[in-house]
Design a protein around this motif. Structure first.
Motif, PDB file in Angstrom:
ATOM      1  N   UNK A 289       0.824  -1.225   0.000  1.00 61.09           N
ATOM      2  CA  UNK A 289       0.000   0.000   0.000  1.00 61.09           C
ATOM      3  C   UNK A 289       0.852   1.266   0.000  1.00 61.09           C
ATOM      4  N   UNK A 290       2.070   1.151  -0.544  1.00 58.88           N
ATOM      5  CA  UNK A 290       2.947   2.315  -0.657  1.00 58.88           C
ATOM      6  C   UNK A 290       2.606   3.128  -1.897  1.00 58.88           C
ATOM      7  N   UNK A 291       2.091   2.467  -2.916  1.00 59.73           N
ATOM      8  CA  UNK A 291       1.640   3.112  -4.140  1.00 59.73           C
ATOM      9  C   UNK A 291       0.364   2.421  -4.588  1.00 59.73           C
ATOM     10  N   UNK A 292      -0.399   3.125  -5.404  1.00 64.81           N
ATOM     11  CA  UNK A 292      -1.610   2.523  -5.948  1.00 64.81           C
ATOM     12  C   UNK A 292      -1.613   2.731  -7.466  1.00 64.81           C
ATOM     13  N   UNK A 293      -1.116   1.743  -8.153  1.00 61.79           N
ATOM     14  CA  UNK A 293      -1.098   1.797  -9.609  1.00 61.79           C
ATOM     15  C   UNK A 293      -2.485   1.407 -10.111  1.00 61.79           C
ATOM     16  N   UNK A 294      -3.146   2.346 -10.759  1.00 63.34           N
ATOM     17  CA  UNK A 294      -4.516   2.132 -11.202  1.00 63.34           C
ATOM     18  C   UNK A 294      -4.548   1.100 -12.336  1.00 63.34           C
ATOM     19  N   UNK A 295      -5.126  -0.040 -12.064  1.00 60.91           N
ATOM     20  CA  UNK A 295      -5.221  -1.098 -13.064  1.00 60.91           C
ATOM     21  C   UNK A 295      -6.653  -1.603 -13.122  1.00 60.91           C
TER      22      UNK A 295
END
Length: 236
Positions: free
Chosen positions: A215-221
């Protein structure tokens, strides 16, 4: 008598498994309609829901039967005669009164099937076709899912859940007769979690996937297509 039904279905033409007020065109909606014709008005409890287009080889539901339905083999036969051919009752067995299809489940097993090929009309509803897959990368990175993680970045927006933490016991990929099979076993899954996990495996690099898991980044997929996903087994 409490009865556990193990069900297989082709989810292509249904609006998911869960009963809906707006439509009876769901797996449980069709089952409920047939049960009522057999004077069985028990609420159907499933081990979990599957989305529109998702299939199952081992969904489990429980119902409470009236006393006059004590022949479970006959019940299975009659249900299969009345249900659409895309829904089959594999097993019907008596269980303890405390058995609960959802809350008694200890592990859930799903499979996702991919084929490196152009699509064809005979398999298109059941397999996700891709032009190319880096299988070595897939086989290596899928193991990152093993363990307890907060899957907040791997669930559909608007999901109604108290916690997004889940424990994945097994996650592996293998090839079989020209297909790539991804296998996931966990204590539970969030809505669209597996399809988002598959999509992340196909689109993200190892470092990005690790950041997504932490949950350090949220790459929108976008979720992987539903047609390649199967609820394979519920373990109690």
């Amino acid at each position: 008598m409490r009865c556990a039904l193990t069900i297989a279905y082709n989810g292509t033409d249904f609006l998911g498994s869960q009963a809906q007020k707006s439509s009876s065109n769901t797996i449980l909606g069709n089952l409920e309609k047939v049960l009522l014709q057999l004077s069985i008005d028990s609420k159907i409890i499933a081990s979990g829901r599957t989305d529109k287009g998702v299939h199952a080889t081992g969904q489990v539901c429980h119902i409470d039967l009236p006393p006059f339905w004590d022949d479970l083999e006959k019940l299975k036969r009659v249900l299969n005669e009345m249900l659409p051919p895309s829904i089959r009752i594999k097993y019907a067995k008596e269980v303890d009164a405390e058995f609960h299809a959802r809350y008694s489940a200890k592990k859930r097993v799903y499979r996702y099937i991919i084929k490196e090929s152009k699509s064809n009309p005979f398999e298109d509803n059941f397999i996700t076709f891709l032009d190319s897959v880096d299988f070595e990368k897939l086989e290596k990175n899928i193991k990152l899912y093993i363990g307890e993680h907060d899957f907040a970045n791997f669930m559909k927006t608007g999901s109604d859940t108290k916690s997004s933490v889940r424990e994945v016991f097994k996650a592996f990929a293998y090839k079989h007769n020209g297909y790539i099979v991804l296998n996931f076993e966990a204590n539970g899954f969030l809505r669209s979690q597996i399809r988002l996990m598959v999509s992340a495996l196909l689109k993200l690099e190892k470092k990005e996937l690790e950041e997504q898991l932490k949950c350090e980044s949220n790459y929108k997929i976008k979720p992987a297509p539903s047609n390649g996903l199967y609820l394979a087994r519920i373990k109690y």
